[in-house]
Design a protein around this motif. Sequence first.
Motif, PDB file in Angstrom:
ATOM      1  N   PHE A   1      24.805  16.211 -22.413  1.00 38.19           N
ATOM      2  CA  PHE A   1      24.982  16.739 -23.516  1.00 38.19           C
ATOM      3  C   PHE A   1      26.362  16.992 -24.101  1.00 38.19           C
ATOM      4  CE2 PHE A   1      25.555  21.045 -25.797  1.00 38.19           C
ATOM      5  CZ  PHE A   1      24.306  21.029 -26.462  1.00 38.19           C
TER       6      PHE A   1
ATOM      7  N   HIS B   1      13.793  23.166 -22.264  1.00 36.61           N
ATOM      8  CA  HIS B   1      13.101  22.131 -21.550  1.00 36.61           C
ATOM      9  C   HIS B   1      12.070  22.745 -20.953  1.00 36.61           C
ATOM     10  CE1 HIS B   1      16.074  18.977 -20.677  1.00 36.61           C
ATOM     11  NE2 HIS B   1      17.085  19.890 -21.181  1.00 36.61           N
TER      12      HIS B   1
ATOM     13  N   VAL C   1      28.069  26.290 -30.234  1.00 33.67           N
ATOM     14  CA  VAL C   1      26.721  26.278 -29.069  1.00 33.67           C
ATOM     15  C   VAL C   1      27.190  26.822 -28.096  1.00 33.67           C
ATOM     16  CG1 VAL C   1      25.337  24.434 -27.945  1.00 33.67           C
ATOM     17  CG2 VAL C   1      26.449  23.763 -30.327  1.00 33.67           C
TER      18      VAL C   1
ATOM     19  N   TYR D   1      21.511  25.884 -26.133  1.00 33.17           N
ATOM     20  CA  TYR D   1      20.823  24.791 -25.425  1.00 33.17           C
ATOM     21  C   TYR D   1      20.745  25.284 -24.024  1.00 33.17           C
ATOM     22  CZ  TYR D   1      20.011  20.477 -22.460  1.00 33.17           C
ATOM     23  OH  TYR D   1      19.675  19.651 -21.401  1.00 33.17           O
ATOM     24  N   ASN D   2      19.178  25.456 -23.840  1.00 28.35           N
ATOM     25  CA  ASN D   2      19.110  25.902 -22.258  1.00 28.35           C
ATOM     26  C   ASN D   2      18.734  24.721 -21.317  1.00 28.35           C
ATOM     27  OD1 ASN D   2      18.462  27.896 -19.973  1.00 28.35           O
ATOM     28  ND2 ASN D   2      16.488  27.995 -20.600  1.00 28.35           N
TER      29      ASN D   2
ATOM     30  N   VAL E   1      25.644  26.990 -23.960  1.00 29.57           N
ATOM     31  CA  VAL E   1      24.757  26.227 -22.964  1.00 29.57           C
ATOM     32  C   VAL E   1      24.396  27.440 -21.969  1.00 29.57           C
ATOM     33  CG1 VAL E   1      24.880  24.350 -21.327  1.00 29.57           C
ATOM     34  CG2 VAL E   1      25.966  23.886 -23.663  1.00 29.57           C
TER      35      VAL E   1
ATOM     36  N   LEU F   1      20.058  19.023 -31.400  1.00 32.97           N
ATOM     37  CA  LEU F   1      21.036  19.839 -32.296  1.00 32.97           C
ATOM     38  C   LEU F   1      21.857  19.290 -33.099  1.00 32.97           C
ATOM     39  CD1 LEU F   1      22.083  22.252 -29.304  1.00 32.97           C
ATOM     40  CD2 LEU F   1      20.328  22.488 -30.876  1.00 32.97           C
TER      41      LEU F   1
ATOM     42  N   ALA G   1      19.017  16.392 -25.971  1.00 32.06           N
ATOM     43  CA  ALA G   1      19.238  17.785 -26.597  1.00 32.06           C
ATOM     44  C   ALA G   1      20.408  17.949 -27.391  1.00 32.06           C
ATOM     45  CB  ALA G   1      19.468  18.749 -25.101  1.00 32.06           C
TER      46      ALA G   1
ATOM     47  N   VAL H   1      17.081  24.962 -28.265  1.00 26.18           N
ATOM     48  CA  VAL H   1      16.230  23.775 -27.521  1.00 26.18           C
ATOM     49  C   VAL H   1      16.381  24.021 -26.129  1.00 26.18           C
ATOM     50  CG1 VAL H   1      16.391  21.250 -27.198  1.00 26.18           C
ATOM     51  CG2 VAL H   1      16.976  22.196 -29.484  1.00 26.18           C
TER      52      VAL H   1
END
Length: 350
Positions: free
Chosen positions: A204, A289, A185, A247-248, A187, A173, A169, A287
């Motif tokens: 990450f 999952h 970013v 970012y999840n 998270v 990014l 991930a 981004v």
Amino acid sequence: MRPTISLIAREAGMSTATVDRVLNDRDGVRGKTRDRVLAIANRLGYFVQGADATRQDVRVDFVLPAGTNSFMTALGRHLLEEAAARPDVQARLHLIEGFDANKLAKKLYELREQTQAVGLVGLDHPQVRDAIMALRDSGVHVSTLVSDIPISARLGYVGIDNRAAGRLAALLLGRFLPQHTERKVAVFVGSLAYRGHEEREMGFRSLLSEEFPHLRIAHILEIGDDRDRAFAVTQDLLRKDPPHAIYNIGAGNQGIARALKEARPAEARPAEARSSQGAFAPRIVFVGHDLTEATRRLLLDRTMDAVIDQNPRVEAREIVKLLVAAVKGAPEPSYLPRLQVIFRENIPEP
């Protein structure tokens, strides 16, 4: 074939002499030892007679977190489908409040006298580890799924390398965002009580530090894998300190996407949004999952840029194989599915 005394002894971790005394009802064996040997012998089909002796119906239970997580819903469906496809398997599915170690441990204790094997997505918590050991001691095989709980009491783990997924991930990014320009970013995390989420976050951070030091984690937001909470948290974030990328780590993609869409100006192009001065500003890179029907749509409408998938159908198939083989005395190795990155242009058929 009828299970041998040697097989029962190996499963019980006892000598063949002890098992022989139990099966032939001789004295000199403690009650707890006798109960364990009889439970294992019964599970392996030692007492089955006649024509049915060649078939062992395996009782398997799966324990997954409840809630709005589309991936977990799909995983539960695939688990029951894989079990139903095998005439020798009887399976049940239990949904437990996802981040409650007490409720999860209680359910695992309850299953000790009801099943032969358990597959679970669970928290790495002392109470849960103790419950897994209690299952093992009662003769039940346990395998973790999606998120590992690495203790010797569990049979194996079926799921992706979550640390590698987090690093992947970060790489995505880092490639999507401008090089050598500081960017913020955010998270999003379901819960760091899940080892899988913790490992993704570690991976990450690790790769950002190594390869993209200009990308700074400005926010870590815990959303409990709940899409409504994800929506509210994202709305608040966009008002107060909008990031350049999200970012999840877990579930909640639909909630994040809803907030992003509602924040776009009406005249925004698909790939960019207007600033108040009329110039175009880059939209937020997103981004997450797990390829579901929801994330499939979010890729198509460009709200999400990439989805890191772990294929729940494969995971369901492998954990059923692993647990059934263990019950029948022919253990298989645990399995790490491949990571796959899905973009708008390579979405596979459902």
